[in-house]
Design a protein around this motif. Structure first.
Motif, PDB file in Angstrom:
ATOM      1  N   ILE A 135       3.093  10.636   7.573  1.00  0.00           N
ATOM      2  CA  ILE A 135       3.740  10.388   9.168  1.00  0.00           C
ATOM      3  C   ILE A 135       2.817   8.313   9.195  1.00  0.00           C
ATOM      4  CG2 ILE A 135       2.738  12.327  10.423  1.00  0.00           C
ATOM      5  CD1 ILE A 135      -0.025  11.450  10.495  1.00  0.00           C
ATOM      6  N   CYS A 136       3.540   8.614  10.691  1.00  0.00           N
ATOM      7  CA  CYS A 136       2.482   6.886  11.129  1.00  0.00           C
ATOM      8  C   CYS A 136       2.472   7.091  12.127  1.00  0.00           C
ATOM      9  CB  CYS A 136       3.922   6.470  11.345  1.00  0.00           C
ATOM     10  SG  CYS A 136       3.716   4.197  11.655  1.00  0.00           S
ATOM     11  N   ASN A 137       0.724   6.527  12.922  1.00  0.00           N
ATOM     12  CA  ASN A 137       0.468   7.554  13.831  1.00  0.00           C
ATOM     13  C   ASN A 137      -0.804   5.951  14.208  1.00  0.00           C
ATOM     14  OD1 ASN A 137      -0.653   8.892  16.018  1.00  0.00           O
ATOM     15  ND2 ASN A 137      -1.906   9.651  14.485  1.00  0.00           N
TER      16      ASN A 137
ATOM     17  N   ASN B 186      11.500   1.062   6.201  1.00  0.00           N
ATOM     18  CA  ASN B 186      11.523   0.472   5.663  1.00  0.00           C
ATOM     19  C   ASN B 186      10.398   0.907   4.052  1.00  0.00           C
ATOM     20  OD1 ASN B 186      12.259  -2.051   5.370  1.00  0.00           O
ATOM     21  ND2 ASN B 186      10.191  -2.940   5.969  1.00  0.00           N
ATOM     22  N   TYR B 187      10.187   2.703   4.658  1.00  0.00           N
ATOM     23  CA  TYR B 187       9.692   4.260   3.967  1.00  0.00           C
ATOM     24  C   TYR B 187      10.674   3.859   2.901  1.00  0.00           C
ATOM     25  CZ  TYR B 187       6.433   4.806   7.355  1.00  0.00           C
ATOM     26  OH  TYR B 187       4.863   4.309   8.374  1.00  0.00           O
ATOM     27  N   ASN B 188      11.950   3.909   3.637  1.00  0.00           N
ATOM     28  CA  ASN B 188      13.683   4.308   2.531  1.00  0.00           C
ATOM     29  C   ASN B 188      13.649   3.279   0.719  1.00  0.00           C
ATOM     30  OD1 ASN B 188      14.777   6.481   3.614  1.00  0.00           O
ATOM     31  ND2 ASN B 188      14.857   4.908   5.313  1.00  0.00           N
TER      32      ASN B 188
ATOM     33  N   SER C 153      -1.521  -6.751   9.641  1.00  0.00           N
ATOM     34  CA  SER C 153      -0.351  -7.412  10.594  1.00  0.00           C
ATOM     35  C   SER C 153      -0.292  -7.838  11.541  1.00  0.00           C
ATOM     36  CB  SER C 153       0.864  -7.603   9.857  1.00  0.00           C
ATOM     37  OG  SER C 153       0.986  -7.603   8.407  1.00  0.00           O
ATOM     38  N   LYS C 154      -0.204  -6.396  12.328  1.00  0.00           N
ATOM     39  CA  LYS C 154      -0.583  -6.358  13.761  1.00  0.00           C
ATOM     40  C   LYS C 154      -1.881  -6.437  14.206  1.00  0.00           C
ATOM     41  CE  LYS C 154       3.470  -5.354  11.664  1.00  0.00           C
ATOM     42  NZ  LYS C 154       5.228  -5.359  12.606  1.00  0.00           N
ATOM     43  N   ARG C 155      -2.284  -5.960  14.197  1.00  0.00           N
ATOM     44  CA  ARG C 155      -3.852  -5.943  14.492  1.00  0.00           C
ATOM     45  C   ARG C 155      -4.491  -7.485  14.720  1.00  0.00           C
ATOM     46  NH1 ARG C 155      -7.827  -4.149  10.597  1.00  0.00           N
ATOM     47  NH2 ARG C 155      -6.714  -2.048  10.444  1.00  0.00           N
TER      48      ARG C 155
ATOM     49  N   ALA D  88       0.389  -1.160  -0.024  1.00  0.00           N
ATOM     50  CA  ALA D  88       0.291  -0.137   0.174  1.00  0.00           C
ATOM     51  C   ALA D  88       1.223   1.275   0.097  1.00  0.00           C
ATOM     52  CB  ALA D  88      -0.894   0.083   1.335  1.00  0.00           C
ATOM     53  N   ILE D  89       1.748   0.951   0.624  1.00  0.00           N
ATOM     54  CA  ILE D  89       3.121   2.662   0.483  1.00  0.00           C
ATOM     55  C   ILE D  89       3.396   2.591  -0.605  1.00  0.00           C
ATOM     56  CG2 ILE D  89       5.094   3.315   2.263  1.00  0.00           C
ATOM     57  CD1 ILE D  89       4.632   1.230   4.626  1.00  0.00           C
ATOM     58  N   LEU D  90       3.939   1.781  -1.080  1.00  0.00           N
ATOM     59  CA  LEU D  90       4.777   1.622  -2.918  1.00  0.00           C
ATOM     60  C   LEU D  90       3.607   1.796  -3.173  1.00  0.00           C
ATOM     61  CD1 LEU D  90       7.054   0.626  -3.909  1.00  0.00           C
ATOM     62  CD2 LEU D  90       6.407  -1.452  -5.403  1.00  0.00           C
TER      63      LEU D  90
ATOM     64  N   PHE E  96       3.894  -1.151  19.757  1.00  0.00           N
ATOM     65  CA  PHE E  96       4.191  -1.766  20.813  1.00  0.00           C
ATOM     66  C   PHE E  96       5.635  -1.462  21.015  1.00  0.00           C
ATOM     67  CE2 PHE E  96       1.983  -4.584  17.904  1.00  0.00           C
ATOM     68  CZ  PHE E  96       2.932  -4.820  16.973  1.00  0.00           C
ATOM     69  N   TYR E  97       6.221   0.104  20.727  1.00  0.00           N
ATOM     70  CA  TYR E  97       7.462  -0.016  19.983  1.00  0.00           C
ATOM     71  C   TYR E  97       8.237   1.212  20.976  1.00  0.00           C
ATOM     72  CZ  TYR E  97       7.482  -2.198  15.617  1.00  0.00           C
ATOM     73  OH  TYR E  97       6.372  -2.757  14.719  1.00  0.00           O
ATOM     74  N   ALA E  98       9.199   1.819  22.166  1.00  0.00           N
ATOM     75  CA  ALA E  98       9.913   2.087  22.725  1.00  0.00           C
ATOM     76  C   ALA E  98      10.963   2.487  21.712  1.00  0.00           C
ATOM     77  CB  ALA E  98       9.852   1.929  24.106  1.00  0.00           C
TER      78      ALA E  98
ATOM     79  N   ALA F  76      -1.182   8.333   5.731  1.00  0.00           N
ATOM     80  CA  ALA F  76      -1.409   7.799   6.891  1.00  0.00           C
ATOM     81  C   ALA F  76      -1.220   6.725   7.462  1.00  0.00           C
ATOM     82  CB  ALA F  76      -2.051   8.861   7.925  1.00  0.00           C
ATOM     83  N   ASP F  77       0.088   6.166   8.281  1.00  0.00           N
ATOM     84  CA  ASP F  77       0.553   4.717   8.001  1.00  0.00           C
ATOM     85  C   ASP F  77      -0.233   4.356   9.407  1.00  0.00           C
ATOM     86  OD1 ASP F  77       1.055   2.590   8.668  1.00  0.00           O
ATOM     87  OD2 ASP F  77       3.110   2.610   8.310  1.00  0.00           O
ATOM     88  N   GLU F  78      -1.459   3.977   9.403  1.00  0.00           N
ATOM     89  CA  GLU F  78      -2.171   3.445  10.894  1.00  0.00           C
ATOM     90  C   GLU F  78      -2.458   1.885  10.835  1.00  0.00           C
ATOM     91  OE1 GLU F  78      -5.741   5.234  10.781  1.00  0.00           O
ATOM     92  OE2 GLU F  78      -4.857   7.752  10.034  1.00  0.00           O
ATOM     93  N   ALA F  79      -0.514   1.059  10.632  1.00  0.00           N
ATOM     94  CA  ALA F  79      -0.961  -0.141  11.276  1.00  0.00           C
ATOM     95  C   ALA F  79      -0.520   0.028  12.363  1.00  0.00           C
ATOM     96  CB  ALA F  79       0.759  -0.984  10.687  1.00  0.00           C
ATOM     97  N   TYR F  80      -1.135   0.303  13.552  1.00  0.00           N
ATOM     98  CA  TYR F  80      -0.768   0.180  15.309  1.00  0.00           C
ATOM     99  C   TYR F  80      -2.108   0.900  15.286  1.00  0.00           C
ATOM    100  CZ  TYR F  80       4.128  -1.289  13.829  1.00  0.00           C
ATOM    101  OH  TYR F  80       4.525  -2.252  13.161  1.00  0.00           O
ATOM    102  N   ARG F  81      -3.444   1.420  14.087  1.00  0.00           N
ATOM    103  CA  ARG F  81      -3.753   2.355  14.730  1.00  0.00           C
ATOM    104  C   ARG F  81      -5.538   1.428  16.212  1.00  0.00           C
ATOM    105  NH1 ARG F  81      -7.352   0.707  11.258  1.00  0.00           N
ATOM    106  NH2 ARG F  81      -6.618   2.535   9.839  1.00  0.00           N
TER     107      ARG F  81
HETATM  108  C1  LIG Z   1       5.202   1.027  10.135  1.00  0.00           C
HETATM  109  C2  LIG Z   1       4.473  -0.050   9.838  1.00  0.00           C
HETATM  110  N1  LIG Z   1       4.170   0.319   8.465  1.00  0.00           N
HETATM  111  C3  LIG Z   1       4.241  -0.696   7.758  1.00  0.00           C
HETATM  112  C4  LIG Z   1       4.099  -2.214   7.733  1.00  0.00           C
HETATM  113  C5  LIG Z   1       3.705  -2.849   6.977  1.00  0.00           C
HETATM  114  O1  LIG Z   1       3.474  -4.202   6.967  1.00  0.00           O
HETATM  115  P1  LIG Z   1       3.383  -5.259   6.438  1.00  0.00           P
HETATM  116  O2  LIG Z   1       3.439  -6.119   7.151  1.00  0.00           O
HETATM  117  O3  LIG Z   1       1.495  -5.357   5.919  1.00  0.00           O
HETATM  118  O4  LIG Z   1       3.856  -5.014   4.961  1.00  0.00           O
HETATM  119  C6  LIG Z   1       5.016  -2.305   8.769  1.00  0.00           C
HETATM  120  C7  LIG Z   1       5.727  -3.286   9.324  1.00  0.00           C
HETATM  121  O5  LIG Z   1       6.406  -3.754  10.639  1.00  0.00           O
HETATM  122  C8  LIG Z   1       5.184  -1.253  10.197  1.00  0.00           C
HETATM  123  O6  LIG Z   1       5.566  -0.956  11.447  1.00  0.00           O
END
Ligand SMILES: Cc1ncc(COP(=O)(O)O)c(C=O)c1O
Length: 387
Positions: free
Chosen positions: A159-161, A115-117, A224-226, A91-93, A310-312, A191-196
């Motif tokens: 952003i990642c939120n 990985n945004y890089n 993935s995380k949800r 989705a980011i790509l 779940f990071y610090a 807006a990357d809301e992977a951890y919403r």
């Molecule tokens: C902020 C963030 N965005 C995207 C991803 C990528 O997730 P996915 O496993 O859905 O590709 C991760 C994975 O760690 C992440 O931490």
């Protein structure tokens, strides 16, 4: 392509394990919470004769369930505004490739998900990092700092939120600041809301609920995380911008379809009762509290309290965390145990930053976290590069 800061120490961890040393992995966001059984059972019990391609935008039945999930979370999203992707990664790509031309720029507060890089390199996009600081808890940098970076090729802010790697949860005021910035400068907000679903102190402000910028917001999501389903490889790109959806769909059609099994898993998981998240959140909160209090009790260590994910991030009294994180795997053990950490330099786009910081993922139970913190404490007593 930059190497992943999370994975580059893997050979040293493998060597430690071959020596019989137990390694606590706090370096990677691989949750240990079990994937919900009912979601796995949906895949086990699915009756099919041919493992077909799905629709390029994802199964309609799954997209409708996802739309219901977003509605429950307060976002009014139609299933046609969702494109199912191969993880949040794709989705980011797709977002970068659809919204930016090669050479265009995206501003990202650093430290950011490394990985945004890689996605930026793949899409020919230039990342303009904007530093946020550990002593300010990694809050959003001031508007004036964004405006210094905005130029003729700037197309968006990402952003990642809540944030990976900092755990920072953006406030309503900060989201309003971003809304005004993208409106004023005609930018996209990625807006990357992977951890919403993992917010502990404060409310998650959904980017898709920002008013007056509906066609400027691109939300990145993942299961993935949800649902602790990283190996399923299912995410989503969500936007109300129809032109953008049409473009993203072309990329989605070129790669044919997202994974079929995990769409079944994701669809079943959206039926989990609301209290599913209460239990996982309570567990992560307990772990956060153990980790943060143990870190701040070590002389010279500082860890701001993360509001979500779940990071610090912590700063350590060492010369260079790249060297320290290698040393703790290669040359140290305590009771035949050690800990794998992610040196933070790789989460910064500006060279030289983050050299005294590490990122820790609290994806182990509290007993294991205590043991990992014992190792870190003892290691800092012995490390030759301590300052
Ligand atoms: C902020 C963030 N965005 C995207 C991803 C990528 O997730 P996915 O496993 O859905 O590709 C991760 C994975 O760690 C992440 O931490």
């Amino acid at each position: 392509m930059p190497a992943s800061p999370i994975r580059k120490l893997v050979p040293y961890a493998e060597a430690a394990k071959k020596r019989g040393v137990k390694v606590y992995h706090l370096n990677i966001g691989q949750p240990d919470i079990e994937t919900p059984k009912m979601a796995l059972d949906a895949v086990r019990n699915f009756d099919f004769k041919v493992l077909e391609y799905s629709h390029s935008a994802g199964n309609e039945s799954y997209r409708k369930k996802l739309s219901a999930y977003y509605k429950r979370a307060g976002m009014d999203i139609d299933y046609q505004q969702i494109i199912v992707t191969t993880g949040g990664s794709e989705a980011i790509l797709f977002a970068f490739m659809s919204c930016l031309d090669a050479g265009d720029e995206v501003i990202i507060p650093e430290p950011f998900y490394a990985n945004y890089n890689g996605f930026a390199v793949s899409a020919g996009v230039v990342v303009k990092p904007l530093t946020s600081y550990i002593d300010k808890g990694f809050s959003l940098p001031p508007v004036a700092e964004f405006e210094k970076l905005i130029g003729p090729r700037t197309r968006g802010i990402m952003i990642c939120n809540p944030n990976n790697p900092t755990g920072y949860l953006y406030s309503r005021e900060e989201m309003e600041t971003l809304r005004q910035l993208i409106l004023k400068h005609d930018l996209y907000l990625f807006a990357d809301e992977a951890y919403r679903d993992f917010c502990y102190t404060g409310e998650h402000i959904a980017s898709l609920n920002l008013k007056g910028v509906e066609d400027r917001v691109v939300m990145i999501d993942t299961i993935s995380k949800r649902y602790s389903a990283c190996g399923g490889r299912i995410g989503a790109l969500v936007t109300r911008n129809q032109d953008l959806l049409d473009t993203v769909l072309k990329f989605a059609q070129a790669r044919l379809s997202p994974p079929s099994f995990a769409q079944i898993l994701g669809e079943a998981a959206t039926d989990l009762p609301a209290d599913y998240f209460d239990a996982t959140k309570a567990e992560y909160l307990k772990r956060r509290d153990v980790l943060v209090s143990r870190l701040n009790a070590i002389p010279g260590v500082f860890c701001p309290n993360p509001g979500g994910a779940f990071y610090a991030m912590a700063s350590l009294p060492v010369d260079d965390t790249d060297k320290f994180c290698q040393w703790i795997l290669e040359s140290f053990s305590y009771d035949n145990q050690t800990v794998m950490l992610a040196p933070a330099g790789g989460f910064y786009g500006t060279p030289g930053l983050g050299q005294k910081e590490i990122r820790l993922a609290y994806v182990l139970n509290t007993d294991a976290l205590h043991k990992a913190m014992d190792c870190l404490e003892k290691a800092l007593e012995k490390y030759p590069g301590k300052i």
